[in-house]
Design a protein around this motif. Structure first.
Motif, PDB file in Angstrom:
ATOM      1  N   HIS A  48      31.995 -17.973  33.350  1.00 46.90           N
ATOM      2  CA  HIS A  48      33.068 -17.263  34.051  1.00 46.90           C
ATOM      3  C   HIS A  48      33.853 -16.419  33.061  1.00 46.90           C
ATOM      4  O   HIS A  48      33.726 -16.586  31.847  1.00 46.90           O
ATOM      5  N   GLU A  61      37.675 -16.142  37.002  1.00 50.15           N
ATOM      6  CA  GLU A  61      38.633 -17.243  37.070  1.00 50.15           C
ATOM      7  C   GLU A  61      40.021 -16.643  36.847  1.00 50.15           C
ATOM      8  O   GLU A  61      40.314 -16.155  35.755  1.00 50.15           O
ATOM      9  N   HIS A 113      39.868 -14.974  28.411  1.00 48.63           N
ATOM     10  CA  HIS A 113      38.748 -15.616  27.718  1.00 48.63           C
ATOM     11  C   HIS A 113      37.422 -15.363  28.423  1.00 48.63           C
ATOM     12  O   HIS A 113      37.396 -14.981  29.585  1.00 48.63           O
ATOM     13  N   ALA A 120      33.853 -17.467  29.121  1.00 48.65           N
ATOM     14  CA  ALA A 120      33.275 -18.806  29.047  1.00 48.65           C
ATOM     15  C   ALA A 120      31.767 -18.721  29.135  1.00 48.65           C
ATOM     16  O   ALA A 120      31.220 -18.073  30.030  1.00 48.65           O
ATOM     17  N   GLU A 131      35.183 -19.745  25.361  1.00 46.07           N
ATOM     18  CA  GLU A 131      35.154 -21.100  25.885  1.00 46.07           C
ATOM     19  C   GLU A 131      33.706 -21.529  26.046  1.00 46.07           C
ATOM     20  O   GLU A 131      32.878 -20.752  26.533  1.00 46.07           O
TER      21      GLU A 131
END
Ligand code: ZN
Length: 133
Positions: free
Chosen positions: A7, A54, A78, A80, A128
């Motif tokens: 994500h 997200e 971020h 991921a 992440e």
């Protein structure tokens, strides 16, 4: 090592307002929301293809997303990446000289096991790692 983009995390001031854009303009559908107490965020997931956007709204003025927005404004916070075995992935990262924010996995939204890499080791991107069942 990493399998796919699990994500993309986007820091927002107001989830409901932001969803008007993602749902109303882009035509994505919110797959659910969740409060992650430990990270002081309310999260909304918008699946697209085999990944997700997200959206992260802080639930606390002192939370990491609040502080991020204060410093940098709203936006991509971020990326991921999915891994099969997060403990192993963390060990591999450390062996490769990567500085970890999380030396041990913790639980993120959706019950995923997650760990963040330090942006100083990743050319500026908060990365992440994410393991899901
Ligand atoms: Zn995330």
């Amino acid at each position: 090592m990493v399998k796919k983009v699990d994500h993309i995390g986007v820091a927002v001031k107001n989830l409901d307002e932001t969803l008007k854009f993602y749902e109303g303009v882009l035509g994505l559908e919110c797959g659910g929301t969740e409060v992650v107490e430990e990270q002081k965020v309310k999260v909304a997931f918008l699946p697209i293809g085999d990944t997700e956007i997200e959206l992260l709204e802080s639930t606390d003025e002192e939370g990491p997303i609040s502080r991020y927005i204060e410093k940098k404004g709203e936006g991509i916070q971020h990326i991921a990446y999915r891994v099969d075995d997060i403990e192993k992935a963390i060990e591999e990262m450390k062996a490769k000289g990567i500085r970890m924010i999380d030396e041990k996995p913790r639980y993120g939204a959706g019950g995923a096991k997650i760990a963040f890499l330090h942006p100083k080791s990743t050319y500026g991107v908060l990365v992440e790692l994410c393991e899901r069942d």
